[in-house]
Design a protein around this motif. Structure first.
Motif, PDB file in Angstrom:
ATOM      1  N   MET A   1      -8.759 -23.944 -41.403  1.00 61.19           N
ATOM      2  CA  MET A   1      -7.928 -23.441 -40.314  1.00 61.19           C
ATOM      3  C   MET A   1      -7.879 -21.917 -40.394  1.00 61.19           C
ATOM      4  SD  MET A   1      -3.832 -24.003 -39.620  1.00 61.19           S
ATOM      5  CE  MET A   1      -3.940 -25.782 -39.648  1.00 61.19           C
ATOM      6  N   ARG A   2      -8.170 -21.275 -39.260  1.00 64.96           N
ATOM      7  CA  ARG A   2      -8.212 -19.814 -39.229  1.00 64.96           C
ATOM      8  C   ARG A   2      -7.273 -19.297 -38.138  1.00 64.96           C
ATOM      9  NH1 ARG A   2     -14.529 -20.011 -38.366  1.00 64.96           N
ATOM     10  NH2 ARG A   2     -13.656 -21.609 -37.005  1.00 64.96           N
ATOM     11  N   LEU A   3      -6.220 -18.596 -38.565  1.00 64.23           N
ATOM     12  CA  LEU A   3      -5.225 -18.061 -37.641  1.00 64.23           C
ATOM     13  C   LEU A   3      -5.265 -16.541 -37.672  1.00 64.23           C
ATOM     14  CD1 LEU A   3      -2.170 -20.291 -38.652  1.00 64.23           C
ATOM     15  CD2 LEU A   3      -3.966 -20.808 -36.978  1.00 64.23           C
ATOM     16  N   LEU A   4      -5.086 -15.929 -36.505  1.00 64.70           N
ATOM     17  CA  LEU A   4      -5.092 -14.471 -36.408  1.00 64.70           C
ATOM     18  C   LEU A   4      -3.920 -14.012 -35.562  1.00 64.70           C
ATOM     19  CD1 LEU A   4      -6.527 -11.701 -36.851  1.00 64.70           C
ATOM     20  CD2 LEU A   4      -7.694 -12.129 -34.654  1.00 64.70           C
ATOM     21  N   PHE A   5      -3.145 -13.061 -36.083  1.00 63.73           N
ATOM     22  CA  PHE A   5      -2.054 -12.436 -35.346  1.00 63.73           C
ATOM     23  C   PHE A   5      -2.455 -10.996 -35.021  1.00 63.73           C
ATOM     24  CE2 PHE A   5      -0.069 -15.717 -37.944  1.00 63.73           C
ATOM     25  CZ  PHE A   5       0.724 -16.375 -37.008  1.00 63.73           C
ATOM     26  N   VAL A   6      -2.144 -10.559 -33.804  1.00 61.31           N
ATOM     27  CA  VAL A   6      -2.553  -9.222 -33.363  1.00 61.31           C
ATOM     28  C   VAL A   6      -1.373  -8.484 -32.737  1.00 61.31           C
ATOM     29  CG1 VAL A   6      -4.105  -7.890 -31.872  1.00 61.31           C
ATOM     30  CG2 VAL A   6      -4.912 -10.031 -32.924  1.00 61.31           C
ATOM     31  N   CYS A   7      -1.180  -7.235 -33.154  1.00 59.52           N
ATOM     32  CA  CYS A   7      -0.248  -6.350 -32.455  1.00 59.52           C
ATOM     33  C   CYS A   7      -0.929  -4.995 -32.288  1.00 59.52           C
ATOM     34  CB  CYS A   7       1.102  -6.256 -33.180  1.00 59.52           C
ATOM     35  SG  CYS A   7       1.090  -5.393 -34.757  1.00 59.52           S
ATOM     36  N   THR A   8      -0.176  -3.921 -32.192  1.00 61.77           N
ATOM     37  CA  THR A   8      -0.785  -2.606 -31.952  1.00 61.77           C
ATOM     38  C   THR A   8      -1.186  -1.917 -33.251  1.00 61.77           C
ATOM     39  OG1 THR A   8       0.488  -2.332 -29.903  1.00 61.77           O
ATOM     40  CG2 THR A   8      -0.484  -0.357 -30.866  1.00 61.77           C
ATOM     41  N   GLY A   9      -0.205  -1.615 -34.106  1.00 67.72           N
ATOM     42  CA  GLY A   9      -0.499  -0.861 -35.313  1.00 67.72           C
ATOM     43  C   GLY A   9      -0.714  -1.695 -36.556  1.00 67.72           C
ATOM     44  N   ASN A  10      -0.436  -3.007 -36.473  1.00 65.79           N
ATOM     45  CA  ASN A  10      -0.575  -3.916 -37.618  1.00 65.79           C
ATOM     46  C   ASN A  10       0.278  -3.471 -38.798  1.00 65.79           C
ATOM     47  OD1 ASN A  10      -3.180  -5.105 -39.850  1.00 65.79           O
ATOM     48  ND2 ASN A  10      -1.604  -6.302 -38.835  1.00 65.79           N
ATOM     49  N   ILE A  11       1.497  -2.985 -38.492  1.00 61.45           N
ATOM     50  CA  ILE A  11       2.411  -2.611 -39.571  1.00 61.45           C
ATOM     51  C   ILE A  11       3.806  -3.210 -39.378  1.00 61.45           C
ATOM     52  CG2 ILE A  11       1.224  -0.486 -40.207  1.00 61.45           C
ATOM     53  CD1 ILE A  11       3.346   1.066 -38.610  1.00 61.45           C
ATOM     54  N   CYS A  12       4.087  -3.822 -38.223  1.00 63.66           N
ATOM     55  CA  CYS A  12       5.406  -4.422 -37.994  1.00 63.66           C
ATOM     56  C   CYS A  12       5.293  -5.899 -37.623  1.00 63.66           C
ATOM     57  CB  CYS A  12       6.161  -3.660 -36.894  1.00 63.66           C
ATOM     58  SG  CYS A  12       6.593  -1.957 -37.296  1.00 63.66           S
ATOM     59  N   ARG A  13       4.938  -6.168 -36.368  1.00 61.02           N
ATOM     60  CA  ARG A  13       5.033  -7.526 -35.850  1.00 61.02           C
ATOM     61  C   ARG A  13       3.971  -8.477 -36.391  1.00 61.02           C
ATOM     62  NH1 ARG A  13       4.873  -5.530 -29.768  1.00 61.02           N
ATOM     63  NH2 ARG A  13       3.530  -4.012 -30.852  1.00 61.02           N
ATOM     64  N   SER A  14       2.710  -8.102 -36.299  1.00 59.99           N
ATOM     65  CA  SER A  14       1.662  -9.056 -36.706  1.00 59.99           C
ATOM     66  C   SER A  14       1.637  -9.300 -38.217  1.00 59.99           C
ATOM     67  CB  SER A  14       0.290  -8.614 -36.184  1.00 59.99           C
ATOM     68  OG  SER A  14      -0.090  -7.343 -36.673  1.00 59.99           O
ATOM     69  N   PRO A  15       1.861  -8.284 -39.087  1.00 57.75           N
ATOM     70  CA  PRO A  15       1.920  -8.618 -40.512  1.00 57.75           C
ATOM     71  C   PRO A  15       3.111  -9.492 -40.860  1.00 57.75           C
ATOM     72  CG  PRO A  15       2.440  -6.302 -40.167  1.00 57.75           C
ATOM     73  CD  PRO A  15       1.915  -6.828 -38.870  1.00 57.75           C
ATOM     74  N   LEU A  16       4.225  -9.282 -40.152  1.00 55.52           N
ATOM     75  CA  LEU A  16       5.389 -10.126 -40.384  1.00 55.52           C
ATOM     76  C   LEU A  16       5.068 -11.570 -40.037  1.00 55.52           C
ATOM     77  CD1 LEU A  16       9.059  -9.227 -39.717  1.00 55.52           C
ATOM     78  CD2 LEU A  16       8.220 -11.478 -39.024  1.00 55.52           C
ATOM     79  N   ALA A  17       4.400 -11.778 -38.897  1.00 54.94           N
ATOM     80  CA  ALA A  17       4.016 -13.138 -38.501  1.00 54.94           C
ATOM     81  C   ALA A  17       3.018 -13.730 -39.486  1.00 54.94           C
ATOM     82  CB  ALA A  17       3.426 -13.117 -37.090  1.00 54.94           C
ATOM     83  N   GLU A  18       2.062 -12.921 -39.917  1.00 59.80           N
ATOM     84  CA  GLU A  18       1.056 -13.394 -40.880  1.00 59.80           C
ATOM     85  C   GLU A  18       1.690 -13.862 -42.178  1.00 59.80           C
ATOM     86  OE1 GLU A  18      -1.921 -11.457 -44.108  1.00 59.80           O
ATOM     87  OE2 GLU A  18      -1.766 -10.389 -42.197  1.00 59.80           O
ATOM     88  N   ARG A  19       2.522 -13.009 -42.777  1.00 61.15           N
ATOM     89  CA  ARG A  19       3.095 -13.338 -44.077  1.00 61.15           C
ATOM     90  C   ARG A  19       4.134 -14.456 -43.971  1.00 61.15           C
ATOM     91  NH1 ARG A  19       2.017  -9.769 -48.343  1.00 61.15           N
ATOM     92  NH2 ARG A  19      -0.102  -8.998 -48.015  1.00 61.15           N
ATOM     93  N   LEU A  20       4.858 -14.528 -42.854  1.00 65.49           N
ATOM     94  CA  LEU A  20       5.822 -15.603 -42.665  1.00 65.49           C
ATOM     95  C   LEU A  20       5.093 -16.937 -42.500  1.00 65.49           C
ATOM     96  CD1 LEU A  20       8.848 -16.100 -42.507  1.00 65.49           C
ATOM     97  CD2 LEU A  20       8.715 -15.755 -40.022  1.00 65.49           C
ATOM     98  N   ALA A  21       4.016 -16.931 -41.719  1.00 70.92           N
ATOM     99  CA  ALA A  21       3.223 -18.143 -41.543  1.00 70.92           C
ATOM    100  C   ALA A  21       2.647 -18.605 -42.877  1.00 70.92           C
ATOM    101  CB  ALA A  21       2.099 -17.899 -40.538  1.00 70.92           C
TER     102      ALA A  21
END
Length: 215
Positions: free
Chosen positions: A1-21
């Motif tokens: 299973m390969r999941l990818l989260f994307v935001c603008t700077g990759n320092i707030c929203r998408s890393p939070l989603a990645e690590r929480l997931a």
């Protein structure tokens, strides 16, 4: 299973989603988590930049681990190789699809995916092997997209430069939207139960009430 989260700077929203997931996957799947690949990237990221301290604190409060994270720039191959791509805004989704059109059927904003999940036919999805589950879930979500209008609520507010309280509210919204998707994606193949959401994820107000989303 390969999941990818994307935001603008990759320092707030998408890393939070990645690590929480990843935290939730580990709790549910144990050693089987090795079969899950979760990543994040930014459409305008500065490679190697650490996670924003306020978002990192919000992530830690939700049980995620921010340590060691570094930002990376989104490249088209990330989206085409992923089984499910979840962006934080509609603008980011458009940017992803402009360079990776083949990812159309499995790319959504996070709130969009959570909303589509509510009416999707999920029969049999959690019975699938982990390697097939995210791609099949994306197909089920995509099947309902034509009957749904894109709305402003499909965006997750960008907390960059805001107070720790705003970062906490954004984190809570990300968790609230991600949880039901995680409950489908991370069911242990050998178990018959799903993870139970934590009530604390639903206590904070929607940060969209504070300001308009940024792309």
């Amino acid at each position: 299973m390969r999941l990818l989260f994307v935001c603008t700077g990759n320092i707030c929203r998408s890393p939070l989603a990645e690590r929480l997931a990843y935290s939730w996957a580990s709790q549910s799947l144990g050693a089987t988590t090795a079969a899950v690949r979760i990543a994040s990237a930014g459409t305008d990221a500065l490679d190697g930049k650490p996670m924003d301290k306020r978002s990192a604190a919000a992530l830690a409060a939700l049980g995620g681990e921010p340590g060691g994270f570094v930002a990376q720039t989104f490249v088209p191959q990330m989206a085409t190789e992923a089984d499910l791509v979840l962006t934080m805004t509609r603008s980011q989704r458009r940017k992803v699809l402009a360079v990776a059109p083949r990812a159309l059927r499995h790319t959504f904003t996070l709130p969009e995916a959570a909303d589509l999940l509510r009416s999707a036919d999920l029969r049999g999805v959690t019975d699938l092997p982990l390697r097939n589950r995210a791609r099949e879930l994306a197909a089920r979500l995509n099947a309902g997209r034509a009957r749904r209008m894109s709305v402003e609520a499909d965006d997750v507010f960008d907390p960059i430069g805001e107070s720790g309280g705003v970062h906490k509210q954004v984190a809570a919204r990300i968790a609230r939207k991600l949880r039901p998707l995680a409950d489908v994606l991370f069911v242990d193949e050998s178990a018959s139960h799903t993870m139970v959401p934590s009530p604390r994820l639903y206590e904070l107000p929607d940060p969209r009430q504070l300001a308009r989303p940024r792309s």
